[in-house]
Design an enzyme around this catalytic site. Structure first.
Site, PDB file in Angstrom:
ATOM      1  N   CYS A 137       0.823  -1.207   0.000  1.00 57.02           N
ATOM      2  CA  CYS A 137       0.000   0.000   0.000  1.00 57.02           C
ATOM      3  C   CYS A 137       0.861   1.263   0.000  1.00 57.02           C
ATOM      4  O   CYS A 137       1.342   1.694   1.054  1.00 57.02           O
ATOM      5  CB  CYS A 137      -0.922  -0.023   1.221  1.00 57.02           C
ATOM      6  N   CYS A 140      -0.551   4.096   2.135  1.00 58.97           N
ATOM      7  CA  CYS A 140      -0.349   3.980   3.585  1.00 58.97           C
ATOM      8  C   CYS A 140       1.108   4.221   3.965  1.00 58.97           C
ATOM      9  O   CYS A 140       1.383   4.843   4.974  1.00 58.97           O
ATOM     10  CB  CYS A 140      -0.722   2.583   4.082  1.00 58.97           C
ATOM     11  N   ASP A 141       2.035   3.699   3.162  1.00 62.25           N
ATOM     12  CA  ASP A 141       3.429   3.628   3.616  1.00 62.25           C
ATOM     13  C   ASP A 141       4.412   4.496   2.844  1.00 62.25           C
ATOM     14  O   ASP A 141       5.568   4.601   3.238  1.00 62.25           O
ATOM     15  CB  ASP A 141       3.911   2.162   3.548  1.00 62.25           C
TER      16      ASP A 141
END
Ligand code: NAP
Length: 337
Positions: A137, A140-141
């Site tokens: 992701c 997200c990261d």
């Protein structure tokens, strides 16, 4: 077990197909119950930017779109339960749905919209270092890789789209692809080829993900390299990297339905053109049954169509017993409820 109400429709899954099925079923006065699953919003919720959902010419983020889907479904009366389904019994009617939260529901119709999950590479280091440099992701990261060097694995739309997004943070993004031709759409290929931060490892596969630290010395592990194999020369070597983002396709989330619905060799729930599964009264929409289009807009459209078919089925059920409907399909009678 307490006396249960029978739901008209239960929708399993909260991606574009699930929420749109909720919207349509709610507007048909079916008061649907939507059980989210543990990845609320599905894959689009972890998508950085959605540029091709009609009606949003400026684009919007995946989480923003999911929020709009949810608001619109709830506005018309979809009831949303944050829980995940652990078991279904489609051999009796009304169908039975059990959840991890200990709930048991009965439903006259079910719409399966459980989607698909990112495919894993299955190489040593992948599982151990997920969250420590291995990710699925970018949204997200990506932020954690500011000014770092990262590897993106895959040659499809997801790999390039998320690889392009990662160039906003990373100093260098190397796309590792097992062939020397991309599967991604032309527009993404053009953008990626033009981006000076993107580099390519054609005809290469990742054989191992390597990390430093993390073995009882009090520091968490940290990815430091990937072991690559050049498929043309067979050369194997370590390639330094701070992180690995894996985008190599998806696996349909159909385990819940094995032995009860017809599922094809690749794990997709089999439906006809009107989104009926092999069990009358059970419909499926989105990536759980679609291996061809797999777009937010097509999944949403399939969710709408499945809800319309569920409405039709429920109208039929007002004039016939479920056993009669089964008999019309040449199927045996269900176990008595
Ligand atoms: P995909 O199109 O199935 O591509 C998967 C990629 O991973 C392929 O390049 C494949 O290689 C590679 N791959 C598969 N298994 C592998 C393995 N074990 N090791 C190494 N590489 C492997 O998946 P996706 O990119 O996630 O896209 C899924 C769907 O969503 C597609 O229909 C796509 O069009 C859609 N999508 C659309 C957008 C958009 O329109 N903006 C964005 C994201 C996704 P090969 O090419 O050699 O098979």
């Amino acid at each position: 077990m307490t006396e249960q109400n029978v739901e008209k429709v239960i929708i399993i899954g909260s991606g574009p197909a699930g929420y749109t099925a909720g919207l349509y079923a709610a507007r048909a006065n079916l008061s649907p119950l939507l059980i989210t699953g543990n990845e609320i919003g599905g894959q689009v919720a972890i998508t950085t930017e959605v540029e091709n959902y009609p009606g949003f010419p400026e684009g919007l983020t995946g989480p923003e779109l999911v929020e709009k889907f949810q608001q619109q479904a709830e506005k018309f009366g979809t009831r949303i339960l944050i829980d995940w389904v652990t078991e279904v019994d489609l051999k009796q009617h009304p169908f039975v749905v059990r959840t991890a939260g200990g709930e048991e529901f009965r439903a006259l119709a079910i719409i399966v919209a459980t989607g698909a999950t990112p495919r894993r590479l299955g190489v040593p280091g992948e599982k151990e270092y997920t969250g420590f440099g291995v990710s699925y992701c970018a949204t997200c990261d990506g932020f954690f890789f500011r000014d770092k060097e990262i590897v993106v694995v895959g040659g499809g739309d997801s790999a390039l789209e998320e690889g392009l997004f990662l160039t906003k943070f990373a100093r260098k993004v190397t796309v590792v692809h097992r062939r020397d031709q991309l599967r991604a759409s032309k527009i993404l290929q053009d953008r990626a080829f033009k981006n000076p931060k993107i580099h390519w490892k054609w005809s290469h596969v990742v054989e191992r993900i390597n990390a430093a630290g993390g073995e009882g010395n009090g520091t968490p592990p940290k990815v430091v390299s990937v072991t690559l194999r050049n498929l043309k020369t067979n050369e194997v070597y370590d390639f330094p990297t701070d992180g690995v983002f894996v985008y190599i396709g998806h696996i349909p989330n159909s385990d819940l339905f094995r032995g009860q619905l017809e599922i094809d060799a690749e794990g997709y729930v089999v439906t006809d053109r009107k989104f009926h599964t092999s069990v009358p009264g059970v419909f499926a929409a989105g990536e759980i049954q679609d291996k061809v289009f797999r777009q937010v807009v097509t999944s949403a459209g399939q969710g709408a169509a499945a809800a319309m078919q569920a409405e039709k089925f429920l109208a039929e059920l007002e004039n016939k017993s479920y056993a009669e409907i089964l008999a019309e399909h040449g199927l045996a009678e269900p176990v008595a409820a």
